[in-house]
Design an enzyme around this catalytic site. Structure first.
Site, PDB file in Angstrom:
ATOM      1  N   SER A   1    -100.028 -32.468 -54.558  1.00 20.51           N
ATOM      2  CA  SER A   1     -99.504 -33.318 -53.488  1.00 20.51           C
ATOM      3  C   SER A   1    -100.545 -34.377 -53.126  1.00 20.51           C
ATOM      4  O   SER A   1    -100.948 -35.157 -53.998  1.00 20.51           O
ATOM      5  CB  SER A   1     -99.102 -32.440 -52.303  1.00 20.51           C
ATOM      6  OG  SER A   1     -98.235 -33.128 -51.433  1.00 20.51           O
TER       7      SER A   1
ATOM      8  N   ASP B   1     -88.192 -30.529 -56.328  1.00 22.23           N
ATOM      9  CA  ASP B   1     -89.129 -30.935 -55.281  1.00 22.23           C
ATOM     10  C   ASP B   1     -88.423 -31.777 -54.211  1.00 22.23           C
ATOM     11  O   ASP B   1     -87.950 -32.877 -54.500  1.00 22.23           O
ATOM     12  CB  ASP B   1     -90.278 -31.735 -55.903  1.00 22.23           C
ATOM     13  CG  ASP B   1     -91.459 -31.908 -54.962  1.00 22.23           C
ATOM     14  OD1 ASP B   1     -91.232 -32.102 -53.748  1.00 22.23           O
ATOM     15  OD2 ASP B   1     -92.605 -31.859 -55.439  1.00 22.23           O
TER      16      ASP B   1
ATOM     17  N   HIS C   1     -91.586 -27.809 -53.721  1.00 21.89           N
ATOM     18  CA  HIS C   1     -92.885 -28.383 -53.348  1.00 21.89           C
ATOM     19  C   HIS C   1     -93.814 -27.288 -52.843  1.00 21.89           C
ATOM     20  O   HIS C   1     -94.557 -27.456 -51.867  1.00 21.89           O
ATOM     21  CB  HIS C   1     -92.700 -29.469 -52.281  1.00 21.89           C
ATOM     22  CG  HIS C   1     -93.869 -30.399 -52.140  1.00 21.89           C
ATOM     23  ND1 HIS C   1     -94.206 -31.317 -53.111  1.00 21.89           N
ATOM     24  CD2 HIS C   1     -94.789 -30.546 -51.158  1.00 21.89           C
ATOM     25  CE1 HIS C   1     -95.280 -31.996 -52.720  1.00 21.89           C
ATOM     26  NE2 HIS C   1     -95.659 -31.541 -51.534  1.00 21.89           N
TER      27      HIS C   1
END
Length: 314
Positions: A116, A263, A291
């Site tokens: 991320s 995601d 995610h």
């Protein structure tokens, strides 16, 4: 952004810990494995602690002949908290923190694995400090230079993406984010009650959701944090800019882009754009992954990282 694998007698994996003093902050870090083995630096995402890299992934990487380092960003876990109003910082500053951690452990070069926001930090280092980057793995991330904060704000206001802009987070995630941050003095159960619904959405609906794993992970986060709300400054750091997507054309490190098909934060187009921007990058989509990094994917993710990091050795 992750799960913790259940440990024997509920004990967590612990390494050789250090407090790294650099850039006006203290950074908690730990390493595992033989210091003579190739180093993998695990860089977590926004508001996430280093220990949210699953112990199971760490074990598998060490078992594959890697030395592994994980650390808490500034404003998370046991690292320093920063008054962002008086001492603002950027992704570039967080990238400097990562280099300071490598220096403290005597690692001149490393395989970077960033999740991320950590993916953006790793990408930036691959651009600005190429000699120190053996390989790059961008996990559940997006291309350098993407203005996520602005895209999220437009989506919350009901606006459409700008022409050429990557897709915003899914509506169900935007809704979950509005109630995911409990008050600073929340007790553990109040904190968990606010956080688990967010993890359920981030996890997505394909792989089985093990609430017990997420609760154990968040309890560990709660117990380690100096300030549970300080990590919100990472959003401001990201909004301050990280560079340009065009900068990625200069990346020479072998690059792997790992991404979940489900995601909800960064839909797959973000991974495709990242891979397209980096010469020779290889894109691997993980079926069913959202995610988060559930422990059921430890084998697959560690295997992909080990395979990729075998391409370049110090």
């Amino acid at each position: 952004m992750t799960m913790q694998e259940n440990e024997i007698e509920n004990e967590y994996l612990t390494g050789r810990e250090q407090i790294v003093r650099a850039n006006g902050v203290e950074l908690w870090a730990e390493d595992f494995g033989d210091p003579g083995h190739p180093t993998v630096l695990l860089v977590m995402g926004a508001q996430a602690q280093g220990v949210q890299w699953n112990d199971g992934i760490v074990r598998r990487l060490v078992g594959g002949g890697r030395r592994v380092i994980r650390y808490d960003h500034r404003d998370t876990g046991r690292s320093s908290t920063v008054d962002f109003t008086t001492h603002p910082y950027t992704v570039a500053d967080m990238a400097s923190d990562a280099l300071a951690v490598l220096d403290a452990f005597g690692a001149a070069r490393a395989h970077l694995v960033g999740a991320s926001l950590g993916g953006l930090i790793a990408q930036r280092l691959a651009v600005t400090d190429a000699p120190r980057v053996l390989t790059l793995t961008s996990l559940s991330s997006q291309p350098l230079g993407t203005d996520t904060a602005a895209a999220v704000q437009r989506a919350l206001e009901g606006g459409a993406p700008l022409p050429g802009e990557l897709p915003p987070p899914r509506p169900e995630l935007l809704a979950a984010l509005t109630t995911a941050f409990p008050r600073p003095d929340a007790d553990p159960e109040e904190y968990l009650a606010a956080r688990i619904p967010l993890w359920r959405v981030l996890h997505a609906g394909v792989l089985p959701f093990d609430e017990g794993e997420y609760r154990a992970m968040e309890r560990r986060v709660y117990e380690r944090a100096r300030d549970l709300t300080a990590g919100l400054s990472h959003t401001l750091a990201g909004a301050a800019g990280s560079g340009s997507t065009a900068d990625l054309a200069s990346v020479t490190a072998p690059t792997l882009v790992l991404h979940g098909t489900e995601d909800p934060m960064f839909p797959p187009e973000h991974a495709e754009a990242t891979a397209a921007a980096i010469p020779g990058a290889r894109l691997v989509m993980i079926d069913g992954m959202g995610h988060t990094l559930p422990s059921c994917l430890d084998d697959r993710l560690a295997a992909e990282i080990l395979r990729h990091t075998s391409r370049a050795q110090p």
